[in-house]
Every structure is written in structure tokens, then in C-alpha cells.
Design an enzyme around this catalytic site. Structure first.
Site, PDB file in Angstrom:
ATOM      1  CG  ASP A   8      55.555  -5.427 -55.741  1.00  0.00           C
ATOM      2  OD1 ASP A   8      56.362  -5.347 -54.783  1.00  0.00           O
ATOM      3  OD2 ASP A   8      55.645  -6.327 -56.604  1.00  0.00           O
ATOM      4  CB  CYS A  65      58.996  -5.107 -57.159  1.00  0.00           C
ATOM      5  SG  CYS A  65      60.284  -5.363 -58.391  1.00  0.00           S
ATOM      6  CB  THR A  67      63.573  -9.288 -58.558  1.00  0.00           C
ATOM      7  OG1 THR A  67      62.607  -8.760 -59.473  1.00  0.00           O
ATOM      8  CG2 THR A  67      63.196 -10.720 -58.159  1.00  0.00           C
ATOM      9  CG  HIS A  98      79.633   6.029 -65.763  1.00  0.00           C
ATOM     10  ND1 HIS A  98      80.450   5.004 -66.183  1.00  0.00           N
ATOM     11  CD2 HIS A  98      80.431   6.907 -65.107  1.00  0.00           C
ATOM     12  CE1 HIS A  98      81.703   5.249 -65.802  1.00  0.00           C
ATOM     13  NE2 HIS A  98      81.714   6.393 -65.132  1.00  0.00           N
ATOM     14  CG  HIS A 133      79.329   9.388 -68.609  1.00  0.00           C
ATOM     15  ND1 HIS A 133      79.566   8.087 -69.000  1.00  0.00           N
ATOM     16  CD2 HIS A 133      80.418   9.773 -67.899  1.00  0.00           C
ATOM     17  CE1 HIS A 133      80.729   7.693 -68.520  1.00  0.00           C
ATOM     18  NE2 HIS A 133      81.285   8.702 -67.864  1.00  0.00           N
TER      19      HIS A 133
HETATM   20  C1  RB5 Z   1      55.604 -10.166 -56.899  1.00  0.00           C
HETATM   21  O1  RB5 Z   1      55.414 -11.437 -56.404  1.00  0.00           O
HETATM   22  C2  RB5 Z   1      56.899 -10.082 -57.705  1.00  0.00           C
HETATM   23  O2  RB5 Z   1      56.700 -10.670 -58.939  1.00  0.00           O
HETATM   24  C3  RB5 Z   1      57.333  -8.652 -57.857  1.00  0.00           C
HETATM   25  O3  RB5 Z   1      57.533  -8.100 -56.589  1.00  0.00           O
HETATM   26  C4  RB5 Z   1      58.623  -8.372 -58.613  1.00  0.00           C
HETATM   27  O4  RB5 Z   1      59.673  -9.117 -58.102  1.00  0.00           O
HETATM   28  C5  RB5 Z   1      58.521  -8.409 -60.072  1.00  0.00           C
HETATM   29  O5  RB5 Z   1      59.510  -8.148 -60.776  1.00  0.00           O
END
Ligand code: RB5
Length: 142
Positions: A8, A65, A67, A98, A133
Site C-alpha cells: 500500500d 504495508c 506494519t 517450519h 512441519h
Molecule cells: C495505512 O496507514 C496503514 O494502516 C497500513 O499501511 C498498514 O499498516 C495496515 O496494517
């Protein structure tokens, strides 16, 4: 080896860095987007990578993304996807050995670029161990 890459807006810059790095390393890349820093919805790009793997077009995917969490949740809805949100080389190695992870998720707002590249190197370079596994994976792949 063909690798599908998706992100994203939060992961766009890191995706571009990874794309250059992987192409220089002679991997075959399918970039499913996003293609700018404009705000988009991460599940749309998770779906595109998942579709690539579902058609045997490629074996592995990388989703980025902010996180890595949203991408991993979205990608794991399909039973043939084993998406792992990895944050260091050890988790990257274990996710392949695994869990036979076929999608690596990365958090661009959590990881520095050098760490992300080290994780990708380890992840791509590690083979599934099989054996017990494989039995465990089959229990959640039905
Ligand atoms: C976008 O702002 C953020 O929510 C996305 O990149 C991600 O971290 C979602 O899990």
C-alpha cells in the site's frame, strides 16, 4: 524464481527499494502495485499477490504495508497462503523452515531498509524443512 511484490502507500517506498534490489539479484518480479504514494487500501494489493500465487504464476510473494499486520491478515484468508509478518532474520528463517511461508509481510514503518533487505535475503534463501512441519501445515490447509 518468480516473486510477486505488492504494497500500500505505507510500503510503497520500501517496495521500490526491494524491487530494484531483487531485479539486480536476477529474480523475476511481478509488481502488482501500488504505483504511487497516494493513499490506497492494503487488502486490494494483498489480493493481487494472493491471486498470482494461486495461479502458479509465481511461488512466493512479498507484501508491505506500514506494519505488515494488515497485509498478513488479508493474505491469510486463503487456505493456500501462509503469510508471515517477519521482523528480523530469525523469524524470516523460521517462517520458511517450519511454516513454509509463501508470503513475506514487512512493516515499512517498523523496519529500516537495511533490516528489510536482510530479512528478504534470509527468507528467500531458506528452504522448508518438511517432515513433521508438513503434517502441521496440512492441519490448517484443508
Ligand atoms: C495505512 O496507514 C496503514 O494502516 C497500513 O499501511 C498498514 O499498516 C495496515 O496494517
Amino acid at each position: 524464481m518468480k516473486i510477486a511484490l505488492g504494497s500500500d502507500h505505507g510500503g510503497f517506498e520500501l517496495k521500490e527499494v526491494l524491487k530494484t534490489y531483487l531485479l539486480q539479484s536476477n529474480y523475476d518480479i511481478i509488481d502488482v502495485g501500488c504505483l504511487t504514494k497516494e493513499s490506497v487500501d492494503y487488502p486490494d494489493f494483498a489480493d493481487k499477490v494472493v491471486q498470482q500465487i494461486g495461479t502458479d504464476e509465481c511461488q512466493l510473494g512479498i507484501l508491505i504495508c506500514g506494519t505488515g499486520i494488515g497485509m498478513s491478515i488479508a493474505a491469510n484468508r486463503k487456505n493456500y497462503i501462509r503469510a508471515a509478518n517477519c521482523y528480523d532474520e530469525h523469524t524470516a528463517k523460521m517462517s520458511r523452515e517450519h511454516n513454509n511461508a509463501n508470503v513475506l509481510c514487512l512493516g515499512a514503518r517498523v523496519l529500516g531498509k537495511e533490516k528489510a533487505l536482510a530479512i528478504v535475503d534470509t527468507w528467500i534463501g531458506t528452504e522448508f524443512s518438511g517432515g513433521r512441519h508438513q503434517r502441521r501445515i496440512e492441519k490448517f490447509s484443508r
